[in-house]
Write an enzyme that holds these catalytic residues in place. Structure first.
Site, PDB file in Angstrom:
ATOM      1  CG  HIS A 100      -1.896  -1.066   1.272  1.00 41.25           C
ATOM      2  ND1 HIS A 100      -3.049  -1.033   0.542  1.00 41.25           N
ATOM      3  CD2 HIS A 100      -1.899  -2.249   1.943  1.00 41.25           C
ATOM      4  CE1 HIS A 100      -3.743  -2.126   0.763  1.00 41.25           C
ATOM      5  NE2 HIS A 100      -3.066  -2.887   1.602  1.00 41.25           N
ATOM      6  CB  THR A 153      11.854  -5.879   5.267  1.00 37.91           C
ATOM      7  OG1 THR A 153      12.980  -5.741   6.131  1.00 37.91           O
ATOM      8  CG2 THR A 153      10.614  -6.237   6.083  1.00 37.91           C
ATOM      9  CE  LYS A 154      16.504  -2.827   5.480  1.00 38.69           C
ATOM     10  NZ  LYS A 154      16.750  -1.949   6.297  1.00 38.69           N
ATOM     11  CE  LYS A 171      26.209 -21.711  12.381  1.00 34.29           C
ATOM     12  NZ  LYS A 171      25.793 -22.944  13.025  1.00 34.29           N
TER      13      LYS A 171
END
Length: 173
Positions: A100, A153-154, A171
């Site tokens: 959104h 998110t990355k 790790k």
């Protein structure tokens, strides 16, 4: 002819195959797995060999999936998701390629529309744990492991293990 093929695949998958028992169940699991595979091959432009689509999985027609990969029970792959070879996916994984819009405060978010679609790319030999969420424009490197319940998110570097909300490298393998 291509549209008819996709139509038959979608009809077969949504009416019958999606609701059949999981591939590990007896005595009909292997037949259910085969029927889901055949219908998925008809739906997707790119679908590898020995693909395992599990019961209740939802995926966009714009997805691609590589050899020996799977979509877990009740997973949702919305939009353009590119899944590499030998990918393991636990149950209830969700992937979203749009979001959104929310930048303006003078207009309710509901009326701001959605962002442009940004594909998700999953590399080869990746394990995605149950109930993980992967958001738009994320690239998961080869050999990575995403812990159960992670919110990614990355980008995830190759051969790293990530977990948490938001997901962070825990790790390196």
């Amino acid at each position: 002819m291509m549209k008819f093929r996709k139509f038959v695949g979608i009809l077969l998958y949504t009416v019958i195959a999606k609701h059949l028992p999981p591939s590990y169940s007896r005595p009909f699991g292997k037949a259910a797995k085969f029927l889901r595979y055949i219908s998925t091959k008809l739906i997707l432009d790119e679908c590898g060999k020995n693909v395992d689509i599990e019961k209740g999985a939802h995926f966009s027609r714009r997805c691609t999936i590589g050899d020996n990969s799977g979509i877990g029970i009740d997973c949702k792959l919305n939009g353009k998701v590119i899944v590499g070879n030998n990918v393991l996916m636990g149950p209830e994984v969700m992937m979203f390629t749009i979001n959104h819009n929310h930048s303006r405060t003078d207009i309710p978010m509901k009326r701001q529309g959605t962002s442009e679609e940004m594909p998700i790319v999953i590399g080869n030999d990746v394990w995605i744990g149950a109930r993980s969420i992967i958001l738009q424009d994320v690239k998961v490197g080869d050999g990575a492991i995403i812990g159960a319940g992670a919110v990614v998110t990355k980008d995830v570097p190759s051969y790293s293990i990530v977990g948490g909300n938001p997901a962070k490298v825990i790790k390196v393998r």
